[in-house]
Design an enzyme around this catalytic site. Structure first.
Site, PDB file in Angstrom:
ATOM      1  N   ASP A 204       0.882  -1.173   0.000  1.00  0.00           N
ATOM      2  CA  ASP A 204       0.000   0.000   0.000  1.00  0.00           C
ATOM      3  C   ASP A 204       0.913   1.215   0.000  1.00  0.00           C
ATOM      4  O   ASP A 204       1.599   1.488   0.998  1.00  0.00           O
ATOM      5  CB  ASP A 204      -0.883  -0.013   1.257  1.00  0.00           C
ATOM      6  CG  ASP A 204      -1.785   1.219   1.352  1.00  0.00           C
ATOM      7  OD1 ASP A 204      -1.665   2.115   0.484  1.00  0.00           O
ATOM      8  OD2 ASP A 204      -2.595   1.282   2.289  1.00  0.00           O
TER       9      ASP A 204
ATOM     10  N   PHE B  87     -10.265  11.714  -8.837  1.00  0.00           N
ATOM     11  CA  PHE B  87     -11.685  11.969  -8.597  1.00  0.00           C
ATOM     12  C   PHE B  87     -12.378  12.090  -9.948  1.00  0.00           C
ATOM     13  O   PHE B  87     -11.795  12.584 -10.912  1.00  0.00           O
ATOM     14  CB  PHE B  87     -11.861  13.280  -7.817  1.00  0.00           C
ATOM     15  CG  PHE B  87     -11.520  13.171  -6.356  1.00  0.00           C
ATOM     16  CD1 PHE B  87     -12.510  12.908  -5.411  1.00  0.00           C
ATOM     17  CD2 PHE B  87     -10.212  13.335  -5.919  1.00  0.00           C
ATOM     18  CE1 PHE B  87     -12.201  12.809  -4.059  1.00  0.00           C
ATOM     19  CE2 PHE B  87      -9.888  13.233  -4.573  1.00  0.00           C
ATOM     20  CZ  PHE B  87     -10.884  12.972  -3.636  1.00  0.00           C
TER      21      PHE B  87
ATOM     22  N   TYR C 172      -5.604  16.452 -10.064  1.00  0.00           N
ATOM     23  CA  TYR C 172      -5.000  15.295 -10.724  1.00  0.00           C
ATOM     24  C   TYR C 172      -3.853  15.754 -11.631  1.00  0.00           C
ATOM     25  O   TYR C 172      -2.745  15.213 -11.586  1.00  0.00           O
ATOM     26  CB  TYR C 172      -6.054  14.545 -11.547  1.00  0.00           C
ATOM     27  CG  TYR C 172      -5.505  13.335 -12.280  1.00  0.00           C
ATOM     28  CD1 TYR C 172      -5.221  12.164 -11.587  1.00  0.00           C
ATOM     29  CD2 TYR C 172      -5.243  13.375 -13.650  1.00  0.00           C
ATOM     30  CE1 TYR C 172      -4.695  11.048 -12.249  1.00  0.00           C
ATOM     31  CE2 TYR C 172      -4.720  12.276 -14.316  1.00  0.00           C
ATOM     32  CZ  TYR C 172      -4.454  11.114 -13.610  1.00  0.00           C
ATOM     33  OH  TYR C 172      -3.927  10.027 -14.252  1.00  0.00           O
TER      34      TYR C 172
END
Length: 275
Positions: free
Chosen positions: A61, A93, A192
Site C-alpha cells: 500500500d 476523482f 490530478y
C-alpha cells in the site's frame, strides 16, 4: 546470477494488471503483482494463472510507509534489489465529483505524488545496475503544466530543480488549494493534473540524481503516459484498452541492456514528448 525481478504497484486491475500480464509474457524473471488488498491481489494472480501466466504477489500500500519499507526489505533480502520498478498506483476523482477542491487536492497529491515519492525514496537505492524505473504519469501533466503561471512552468522545466524544491512546490499547491488561493498562486484547477506534473518533474529530478550518484550503473528513470484507457478510473468511453495502455510502460521497463535513452524523459506512445 540472481533471479531478476519486476515490481508493479497498484496492479490488481486496470493498466497495472495489463502491465503485469505483459511482463509475465516478455520479462525473464519473477513478476510481482502488488495491491493494498491481499484478497484482490491474490484473486488477480489466480486469474493470470488461469491464463497460463505466473505472477507472484506481495502486499503493498503506497500510502502506508511501513508497507513500503517492508516490501523494500523483502525484495532486497530475496533478490538483492529490484530490476524493474513500475510506479502505477494512483487515484483520480471523477469530473462530476462534488468533493470540495481543497479535499481533492490533498487526497490526490497524497497518493499520486507524495506516496509515489515515498516509493522512490525507499526503492531507488535498491534498484540494481541496469535497472529500469517507470513512473506512470499522464498526458494531463503536460496540459496542466501549460496552464501554470510562467514562473511555475519555468521551475518545473528547470534543469536545476531539486527534489526538496519540488516537494515544497507540491506542498504549496495543497496549502493554497485549502485556502482557495491556488489560482492566485499560479495553479490551474486540476488536482490530478498537478499531481502528475509532480510525478513527471520528480522523474526528471531523480534521473539526474541517479546519473550523478551512480554514473556507471546504467539505470534509466522515466515518466510515461499510458494514454486515455478504459479503466475504473478513466471510465468506459476511453479509446484505449488496458493492454494498449500497458504498451509504453512495458516498453520503457524492457529497454535493452546498455540503452542510454530515454532517461529523465516524459514518454507517450513510445515517443519522447516535449515538456
Amino acid at each position: 546470477m540472481s533471479t531478476r525481478v519486476a515490481v508493479v504497484t497498484g496492479s490488481n486491475k486496470g493498466i497495472g494488471l495489463a502491465i503485469v500480464r505483459a511482463l509475465c509474457k516478455q520479462f525473464e524473471g519473477d513478476v510481482y503483482l502488488t495491491a493494498r488488498d491481499v484478497g484482490r491481489g491474490e484473486d488477480a494472480v489466480k486469474a493470470l494463472s488461469s491464463e497460463g501466466l505466473k505472477a507472484m504477489f506481495h502486499q503493498l500500500d503506497i500510502n502506508d510507509l511501513n508497507s513500503i519499507k517492508t516490501a523494500a526489505a523483502y525484495f532486497k533480502g530475496k533478490y538483492g534489489g529490484v530490476d524493474i520498478l513500475i510506479n502505477n498506483a494512483g487515484i483520480a476523482f471523477k469530473v462530476a465529483d462534488k468533493t470540495p477542491f481543497a479535499v481533492q487536492a490533498e487526497v490526490t497529491l497524497k497518493t499520486n505524488f507524495f506516496a509515489t515519492r515515498d516509493m522512490l525514496t525507499h526503492f531507488l537505492p535498491i534498484v540494481k545496475a541496469g535497472g529500469r524505473v517507470v513512473n506512470v504519469s499522464s498526458f494531463v501533466s503536460a496540459l496542466t503544466l501549460n496552464k501554470c503561471s510562467s514562473e511555475l512552468q519555468q521551475r518545473f522545466r528547470s534543469e536545476d530543480l531539486t527534489e526538496d524544491e519540488l516537494v515544497a512546490l507540491m506542498e504549496r499547491f495543497v496549502s493554497e488549494a485549502k485556502k482557495g488561493e491556488h489560482k492566485e498562486g499560479g495553479w490551474p484547477d486540476s488536482a490530478y493534473g498537478t499531481s502528475k506534473v509532480g510525478v513527471t518533474a520528480l522523474s526528471m529530478v531523480l534521473a539526474r540524481q541517479v546519473s550523478k550518484q551512480r554514473p556507471n550503473d546504467g539505470i534509466l528513470v522515466n515518466a510515461c503516459c499510458p494514454g486515455w484507457v478504459r479503466t475504473d478510473m478513466a471510465g468506459d468511453k476511453a479509446p484505449k484498452s488496458p493492454e494498449e495502455g500497458a504498451i509504453t510502460p512495458v516498453y520503457l521497463a524492457l529497454l535493452p541492456p546498455g540503452a542510454t535513452e530515454p532517461h529523465g524523459k516524459f514518454v507517450s506512445d513510445k515517443q519522447v514528448q516535449p515538456w
